[in-house]
Design a protein around this motif. Structure first.
Motif, PDB file in Angstrom:
ATOM      1  N   MET A  36       0.826  -1.209   0.000  1.00 51.44           N
ATOM      2  CA  MET A  36       0.000   0.000   0.000  1.00 51.44           C
ATOM      3  C   MET A  36       0.861   1.259   0.000  1.00 51.44           C
ATOM      4  O   MET A  36       0.447   2.296  -0.507  1.00 51.44           O
ATOM      5  CB  MET A  36      -0.950   0.013   1.200  1.00 51.44           C
TER       6      MET A  36
ATOM      7  N   VAL B 280       1.660   2.310  -3.653  1.00 59.14           N
ATOM      8  CA  VAL B 280       0.560   2.697  -4.534  1.00 59.14           C
ATOM      9  C   VAL B 280       0.642   4.185  -4.857  1.00 59.14           C
ATOM     10  O   VAL B 280       0.898   5.008  -3.989  1.00 59.14           O
ATOM     11  CB  VAL B 280      -0.804   2.383  -3.873  1.00 59.14           C
ATOM     12  N   VAL B 281       0.433   4.521  -6.123  1.00 60.31           N
ATOM     13  CA  VAL B 281       0.354   5.913  -6.540  1.00 60.31           C
ATOM     14  C   VAL B 281      -1.128   6.263  -6.623  1.00 60.31           C
ATOM     15  O   VAL B 281      -1.840   5.813  -7.519  1.00 60.31           O
ATOM     16  CB  VAL B 281       1.040   6.133  -7.916  1.00 60.31           C
ATOM     17  N   TRP B 282      -1.600   7.043  -5.673  1.00 57.29           N
ATOM     18  CA  TRP B 282      -3.009   7.382  -5.581  1.00 57.29           C
ATOM     19  C   TRP B 282      -3.321   8.545  -6.504  1.00 57.29           C
ATOM     20  O   TRP B 282      -2.510   9.444  -6.701  1.00 57.29           O
ATOM     21  CB  TRP B 282      -3.375   7.743  -4.143  1.00 57.29           C
ATOM     22  N   PRO B 283      -4.530   8.557  -7.105  1.00 56.68           N
ATOM     23  CA  PRO B 283      -4.904   9.671  -7.984  1.00 56.68           C
ATOM     24  C   PRO B 283      -5.122  10.950  -7.178  1.00 56.68           C
ATOM     25  O   PRO B 283      -5.482  10.902  -6.000  1.00 56.68           O
ATOM     26  CB  PRO B 283      -6.212   9.204  -8.623  1.00 56.68           C
ATOM     27  N   THR B 284      -4.910  12.083  -7.865  1.00 57.89           N
ATOM     28  CA  THR B 284      -5.162  13.360  -7.209  1.00 57.89           C
ATOM     29  C   THR B 284      -6.666  13.590  -7.105  1.00 57.89           C
ATOM     30  O   THR B 284      -7.459  12.877  -7.711  1.00 57.89           O
ATOM     31  CB  THR B 284      -4.536  14.512  -7.999  1.00 57.89           C
ATOM     32  N   ARG B 285      -7.040  14.611  -6.364  1.00 54.76           N
ATOM     33  CA  ARG B 285      -8.459  14.927  -6.197  1.00 54.76           C
ATOM     34  C   ARG B 285      -9.095  15.263  -7.541  1.00 54.76           C
ATOM     35  O   ARG B 285     -10.202  14.807  -7.847  1.00 54.76           O
ATOM     36  CB  ARG B 285      -8.615  16.084  -5.216  1.00 54.76           C
TER      37      ARG B 285
ATOM     38  N   THR C 233      -9.616  12.151  -9.620  1.00 48.74           N
ATOM     39  CA  THR C 233     -10.720  11.361  -9.091  1.00 48.74           C
ATOM     40  C   THR C 233     -12.067  11.952  -9.504  1.00 48.74           C
ATOM     41  O   THR C 233     -12.964  11.220  -9.939  1.00 48.74           O
ATOM     42  CB  THR C 233     -10.633  11.291  -7.548  1.00 48.74           C
TER      43      THR C 233
END
Length: 83
Positions: free
Chosen positions: A37, A40-45, A48
């Motif tokens: 975890m 993981v590269v999380w998307p920006t707001r 999203t």
């Protein structure tokens, strides 16, 4: 599944635990999940929101097309088959 390069996780967890094998495997799995975890590269707001709007738009479009097709087939069925 424990891989060779992740063996440090297994050693870390098993060295501190003297528990039944199934509990040890669960704890190793959870530790690996925590490590993955972090990668993981999380998307920006804004990404999203953009992707959410695309999903909603496509869902509305498909729903409209299916509803129109259903209406058309219902009308054709009533006109030609159920006189």
């Amino acid at each position: 599944m424990v891989k060779a390069n992740d063996n440090f996780v297994a050693k870390k967890v098993t060295s501190t635990l003297k528990s039944p094998p199934i509990l040890r495997q669960v704890l190793i799995f959870l530790e690996e999940v925590r490590l993955e975890m972090g990668k993981v590269v999380w998307p920006t707001r804004s990404e999203t929101i953009k992707m959410t709007l695309i999903v909603i738009g496509v869902s509305v479009a498909v729903g409209t097309m299916l509803g129109g097709l259903d209406f058309l087939l219902t009308q054709l069925t009533n006109k030609f088959l159920l006189k």
